[in-house]
Write a protein that holds these residues in place. Structure first.
Motif, PDB file in Angstrom:
ATOM      1  N   SER A   1      71.967  48.051  54.729  1.00 20.26           N
ATOM      2  CA  SER A   1      72.932  48.544  53.841  1.00 20.26           C
ATOM      3  C   SER A   1      74.384  48.238  54.053  1.00 20.26           C
ATOM      4  CB  SER A   1      72.964  50.026  53.719  1.00 20.26           C
ATOM      5  OG  SER A   1      73.990  50.634  53.043  1.00 20.26           O
ATOM      6  N   TYR A   2      74.810  48.184  55.235  1.00 23.16           N
ATOM      7  CA  TYR A   2      76.125  47.456  55.737  1.00 23.16           C
ATOM      8  C   TYR A   2      76.509  46.053  55.396  1.00 23.16           C
ATOM      9  CZ  TYR A   2      80.023  46.481  58.709  1.00 23.16           C
ATOM     10  OH  TYR A   2      81.057  46.227  59.192  1.00 23.16           O
ATOM     11  N   MET A   3      75.227  45.342  55.442  1.00 24.48           N
ATOM     12  CA  MET A   3      75.376  43.999  55.147  1.00 24.48           C
ATOM     13  C   MET A   3      75.270  43.841  53.444  1.00 24.48           C
ATOM     14  SD  MET A   3      75.374  42.214  57.958  1.00 24.48           S
ATOM     15  CE  MET A   3      75.367  40.812  57.002  1.00 24.48           C
ATOM     16  N   GLY A   4      74.830  44.663  52.844  1.00 23.67           N
ATOM     17  CA  GLY A   4      74.886  44.446  51.454  1.00 23.67           C
ATOM     18  C   GLY A   4      76.001  45.204  50.860  1.00 23.67           C
ATOM     19  N   ASP A   5      76.401  46.240  51.091  1.00 26.62           N
ATOM     20  CA  ASP A   5      77.764  47.018  50.524  1.00 26.62           C
ATOM     21  C   ASP A   5      78.993  46.707  51.382  1.00 26.62           C
ATOM     22  OD1 ASP A   5      75.805  48.190  49.147  1.00 26.62           O
ATOM     23  OD2 ASP A   5      75.406  50.119  50.229  1.00 26.62           O
ATOM     24  N   VAL A   6      79.160  46.179  52.368  1.00 24.31           N
ATOM     25  CA  VAL A   6      80.295  46.134  53.087  1.00 24.31           C
ATOM     26  C   VAL A   6      80.632  44.397  53.386  1.00 24.31           C
ATOM     27  CG1 VAL A   6      81.689  46.411  55.050  1.00 24.31           C
ATOM     28  CG2 VAL A   6      80.336  48.226  54.343  1.00 24.31           C
ATOM     29  N   VAL A   7      79.579  43.707  54.207  1.00 21.21           N
ATOM     30  CA  VAL A   7      79.997  42.454  54.743  1.00 21.21           C
ATOM     31  C   VAL A   7      80.019  41.498  53.425  1.00 21.21           C
ATOM     32  CG1 VAL A   7      79.192  40.675  56.000  1.00 21.21           C
ATOM     33  CG2 VAL A   7      79.116  43.105  56.716  1.00 21.21           C
ATOM     34  N   THR A   8      79.086  41.781  52.594  1.00 22.96           N
ATOM     35  CA  THR A   8      78.992  40.719  51.341  1.00 22.96           C
ATOM     36  C   THR A   8      79.349  41.270  49.986  1.00 22.96           C
ATOM     37  OG1 THR A   8      76.558  41.185  50.814  1.00 22.96           O
ATOM     38  CG2 THR A   8      76.774  39.740  52.432  1.00 22.96           C
ATOM     39  N   TRP A   9      80.331  42.256  50.239  1.00 24.75           N
ATOM     40  CA  TRP A   9      81.328  43.013  49.226  1.00 24.75           C
ATOM     41  C   TRP A   9      81.698  41.711  48.097  1.00 24.75           C
ATOM     42  CZ3 TRP A   9      81.214  47.418  46.664  1.00 24.75           C
ATOM     43  CH2 TRP A   9      82.077  47.591  45.720  1.00 24.75           C
TER      44      TRP A   9
END
Length: 218
Positions: free
Chosen positions: A95-103
């Motif tokens: 979720s962090y990678m999808g919603d934050v890092v690759t925003w």
């Protein structure tokens, strides 16, 4: 011969010309986020941290699945609770990678997050009908907390999706998407702790929904 009139080419609408069209489905597709919201994402630490809320109930279930296995006996001892815990815990970093890092840009992280979140929500929700049919025996309080948490979390997810589809209210999206990350893990954690507490009260015969628990196998 008379010439057939040429068909006019349709002019693309502004939405079609937008690099990242914004879907209106509950499970928004990858690449749907407005790139201009990046600064707000960077400033909202609570939004970024909320992704990892999945880790706590996932690790709790992974390390302490015995109460749920006991509640599943004798008919559903095959249910993969430990694997379920690992899957929920993994949803945090995804979720962090999808919603934050690759925003703001398409990414396989988004696809993986979406698939795993959907799967985990469906599997978690399936525990309610299992209990209602008498295949598993959970305390009424645990079932009630989990059911309310699932409904509330899905409503928050819907509100967040509507906000990002309109691309006009960044603050609303951040709040409701964070609540989506928070409410369901919190409900799952409370439900597990209530089940654990029920076992602690009387390890031989905790009371379930109209049925007594099967004692731990010696």
């Amino acid at each position: 011969k008379s010439r057939r009139p040429r068909r006019r080419r349709r002019t693309p609408t502004p939405r079609a010309l937008t690099p990242h069209a914004r879907p209106t489905s509950m499970w928004a597709a990858g690449g749907a986020e407005p790139e201009e919201w990046q600064d707000a994402i960077d400033d909202a630490w609570w939004y970024r941290v909320s992704s990892f809320c999945y880790c706590y109930p996932g690790l709790l279930l992974l390390l302490r699945p015995e109460p749920l296995y006991r509640a599943a006996l004798p008919r559903c001892g095959w249910f993969p609770f430990r694997l379920m815990g690992a899957s929920v815990a993994l949803n945090g970093p995804l979720s962090y990678m999808g919603d934050v890092v690759t925003w703001g840009r398409p990414s396989r992280w988004k696809t993986a997050d979406r698939v795993l979140a959907t799967t985990n929500t469906l599997v978690t929700s399936s525990l309610i009908p299992f209990g209602a049919l008498g295949l598993m025996h959970f305390p009424l309080a645990s079932v009630a907390v989990l059911a309310v948490g699932i409904v509330a979390a899905l409503l928050c997810k819907r509100r967040a999706t509507l906000a990002i589809s309109a691309a006009t209210n960044c603050r609303e999206y951040l709040i409701f998407h964070s609540l989506w990350h928070l409410i369901l893990p919190a409900a799952a954690t409370i439900a597990q702790l209530l089940l654990e507490w029920n076992f602690a009260q009387d390890s031989s015969e905790p009371v379930g929904i109209g049925v007594r628990f099967i004692p731990y196998a010696s």
